[in-house]
Design an enzyme around this catalytic site. Sequence first.
Site, PDB file in Angstrom:
ATOM      1  N   GLU A 268       0.803  -1.229   0.000  1.00  0.00           N
ATOM      2  CA  GLU A 268       0.000   0.000   0.000  1.00  0.00           C
ATOM      3  C   GLU A 268       0.832   1.273   0.000  1.00  0.00           C
ATOM      4  O   GLU A 268       0.347   2.353   0.324  1.00  0.00           O
ATOM      5  CB  GLU A 268      -0.974   0.031   1.210  1.00  0.00           C
ATOM      6  CG  GLU A 268      -1.971  -1.113   1.256  1.00  0.00           C
ATOM      7  CD  GLU A 268      -3.027  -1.057   0.146  1.00  0.00           C
ATOM      8  OE1 GLU A 268      -3.369   0.026  -0.301  1.00  0.00           O
ATOM      9  OE2 GLU A 268      -3.468  -2.153  -0.269  1.00  0.00           O
ATOM     10  N   HIS A 287      -4.341   4.090  -3.991  1.00  0.00           N
ATOM     11  CA  HIS A 287      -5.482   3.176  -3.781  1.00  0.00           C
ATOM     12  C   HIS A 287      -6.762   3.949  -3.435  1.00  0.00           C
ATOM     13  O   HIS A 287      -7.415   3.668  -2.425  1.00  0.00           O
ATOM     14  CB  HIS A 287      -5.160   2.166  -2.666  1.00  0.00           C
ATOM     15  CG  HIS A 287      -6.038   0.949  -2.714  1.00  0.00           C
ATOM     16  ND1 HIS A 287      -5.793  -0.159  -1.936  1.00  0.00           N
ATOM     17  CD2 HIS A 287      -7.159   0.663  -3.413  1.00  0.00           C
ATOM     18  CE1 HIS A 287      -6.735  -1.073  -2.173  1.00  0.00           C
ATOM     19  NE2 HIS A 287      -7.580  -0.583  -3.068  1.00  0.00           N
TER      20      HIS A 287
END
Length: 326
Positions: A268, A287
């Site tokens: 991430e 994201h």
Amino acid sequence: MDRPRALVTAPFRGEGMDTLQAVADVVYDPWIEHVPLKLMDGEKLAARIREEGADILIVESDFVNGPVFDLSLRCIGSCRGDPNNVDVAAATKAGIPVLRAPGRNANAVAELTIALMFAVNRFVVPADHDVRAGAVYAEGKIPYQRYRAWELAGRTVGIVGLGAVGRAAKWRFEGLGLHVLSYDPYNPDATHHDDLNGMLAECDVVSMHAMVTPETEGIMGAAQFTAMKPGAIYLNSARAMLHDTDALVAALQSGHVGGAGLDHFKGENLPTDHPLCAMTNVVLTPHIGGATYDTEANHSKLIADDVVRILEGDKPVNCVNPEVLA
Ligand SMILES: NC(=O)c1ccc[n+]([C@@H]2O[C@H](COP(=O)([O-])OP(=O)(O)OC[C@H]3O[C@@H](n4cnc5c(N)ncnc54)[C@H](O)[C@@H]3O)[C@@H](O)[C@H]2O)c1
């Protein structure tokens, strides 16, 4: 039967919230409003469910496991396409139906995909930077000299994975005048079922929309980037696990891949000294593909409608363990 009581730790809104409130008392404490981030594990969730006297649990990001399944719950709603935050095997053993919300963010991700495509193709991010930095005239050139591009209407885009997001992206690409190809071995509507490299060779833009599976992990490797048309744009608003990042970096460094728009990174995050961070032909977003209020309204409706079905003794539409209701 007592009026049900729902603990909702997912963001929940719109028609779905009205539907749920019509059939249950709702305790609403969405994780998304907590700063700093507060995500509960099974222990904390179980304690909270007990404290609230809830018999319906609706989550998005909390982890539903362990002691939650010792409680008597009518159902668990996971506001995601893939309810991988719920221990479904344990729920099934405990006889608790688990609901999911497929396709909730398809339009959101498709819209970000389009945003990335134009941002990459028209140098939106470096051009914006030039204006803010007072560097409109640079390298002895005006911006019009530095930032020319080919238009995308009339060009060809290849979608890898023609599922909910892939289909939502497809009509948008078509509406923009692109010719759309698609590779998906499991979808009869796709134009390509067994020749990914053949499709890649025809595309000016390649857009990733497959799920991560053992088969799709690393599906875009060095050979696939080489198969792409010279100068083509690569978009991945799905998951970084679909590509070999080092191979992508090499293809961008060589200029064979002309630019990239990426909404996801392994872990991430990207270290700030990662080669991708230094490339001006790459647009990076963290994201946020699904991050719209509509996504929340969509999952609320999908889950609430199925909660009502369960309460009324009907078959829910999006239950991952329907055998517990048999
Ligand atoms: N950026 C974000 O915030 C965000 C949000 C939602 C979903 N996603 C990602 O977008 C992707 C698509 O999600 P979705 O909801 O459309 O899923 P989906 O299940 O509806 O579609 C996935 C598609 O991948 C296809 N597929 C399976 N194996 C394949 C293979 N070997 N080659 C090509 N295609 C294959 C399936 O047949 C299916 O059509 C997923 O990776 C998901 O994690 C990202």
